[in-house]
Design a protein around this motif. Structure first.
Motif, short mmCIF file in Angstrom:
data_model
loop_
_atom_site.label_atom_id
_atom_site.label_comp_id
_atom_site.label_asym_id
_atom_site.label_seq_id
_atom_site.Cartn_x
_atom_site.Cartn_y
_atom_site.Cartn_z
N ASP A 1 -37.80 -14.70 70.84
CA ASP A 1 -39.14 -15.21 70.51
C ASP A 1 -39.34 -16.61 71.09
O ASP A 1 -40.39 -16.91 71.68
CB ASP A 1 -39.33 -15.24 68.99
CG ASP A 1 -39.56 -13.85 68.41
OD1 ASP A 1 -39.90 -12.93 69.18
OD2 ASP A 1 -39.40 -13.70 67.18
N GLU B 1 -42.01 -17.83 74.03
CA GLU B 1 -42.93 -18.94 73.78
C GLU B 1 -42.79 -20.00 74.87
O GLU B 1 -43.79 -20.55 75.36
CB GLU B 1 -42.64 -19.54 72.40
CG GLU B 1 -43.07 -18.64 71.24
CD GLU B 1 -42.57 -19.13 69.90
OE1 GLU B 1 -41.90 -20.19 69.87
OE2 GLU B 1 -42.83 -18.44 68.88
N LYS C 1 -48.06 -15.80 74.91
CA LYS C 1 -46.78 -15.19 74.59
C LYS C 1 -46.86 -13.68 74.73
O LYS C 1 -45.93 -13.03 75.22
CB LYS C 1 -46.36 -15.57 73.16
CG LYS C 1 -45.06 -14.93 72.72
CD LYS C 1 -44.73 -15.29 71.28
CE LYS C 1 -43.49 -14.56 70.79
NZ LYS C 1 -43.19 -14.86 69.36
#
Length: 260
Positions: free
Chosen positions: A194, A198, A208
């Protein structure tokens, strides 16, 4: 259950796949020893394993230190009587720069953790395996060995050596009825991934979601594989369903390994 009453050690416990493997091994009936250099998430990991219906302990230790590895193995035997399986999940990723720009100390640390750590842990669990007349080891590999990515060079070198180590140990330990295999992971959906997407979004001026979609488009199953689902494949290789599997590399990456 898949791992009923087996005693399993998992190294490299953090907030990602290592923690999920501890939880899922416990849910599958195993008694689990979680090893990490930090107690940052250890309490939560042991709690999750207990809530999953299993038993687990956490032991602080550094896989680059042979004495720490021996202590973890001894803790497993003291707590649960034996050791049946080992997952070498600990890793160190050098800074994501061109390979020739990687500092020699960073490259050395990657090898010390990924390759040296796997060797240290294998030596530590070997007496327990020999006493039982069997054992299973799973080393966690990476798709980056097949599809080079910018900034992955130092990590890839160490993981490539781990792949060779897997086959060598499978050959040498086979006569002792000890199996050694590797899983080839690609993207692992979780906290680290994650953050990467980002960062990629910010650095490219995209969202994203667009960055994730670009990566998922290269995967046959069309999505970023969740880290817990990938970790369960490693657990399967520890189980009795894989008693005739050794020296093998199992792709656990949603089909990303296939040519586009």
């Amino acid at each position: 259950m898949l791992l009923q009453d087996k005693v399993v050690i998992v190294t490299g416990i953090g907030p990602g796949m290592g923690a999920k493997m501890v939880r899922d091994a416990a849910a599958a009936g195993a008694r689990v020893v979680a090893m990490s250099r930090s107690d940052f998430v250890m309490g939560d990991v042991v709690k999750a394993a207990t809530e999953a219906g299993g038993r687990a302990i956490g032991v602080l230790g550094d896989v680059t230190k042979a004495e720490d590895c021996a202590r973890v193995a001894a803790s497993a035997v003291e707590a649960f009587g034996t050791i049946d399986g080992l997952i070498n999940s600990a890793y160190y990723h050098p800074p994501m720069v061109p390979l020739l720009d990687n500092d020699a100390d960073d490259l050395r640390q990657a090898f010390d953790v990924i390759v040296g750590g796997a060797l240290n842990m294998t030596r530590a669990v070997l007496p327990a395996f020999e006493a039982r007349g069997k054992g299973a080891i799973v080393n966690i590999g990476t798709m980056a060995n097949r599809k080079p990515m910018a900034g992955e060079g130092g990590y890839v070198l160490a993981k490539g050596a781990l792949s060779s180590l897997t086959r060598q140990l499978a050959l040498e330990l086979g006569p002792k009825n000890i199996r050694v295999n590797m899983t080839t992971m690609g993207w692992l959906g979780g906290p680290a991934t994650d953050m990467f997407f980002e960062w990629r979004a910010l650095s490219t001026g995209r969202t994203k979601e667009e960055a994730v979609a670009e990566a998922a488009a290269r995967i046959a199953l069309g999505r970023i594989p969740p880290d817990d689902e990938c970790g369960r494949a490693a657990l399967m290789l520890l189980s009795d369903y894989a008693v005739q599997v050794t020296g093998a590399t199992l792709d656990v990456n949603g089909g990303e390994y296939m040519p586009a």
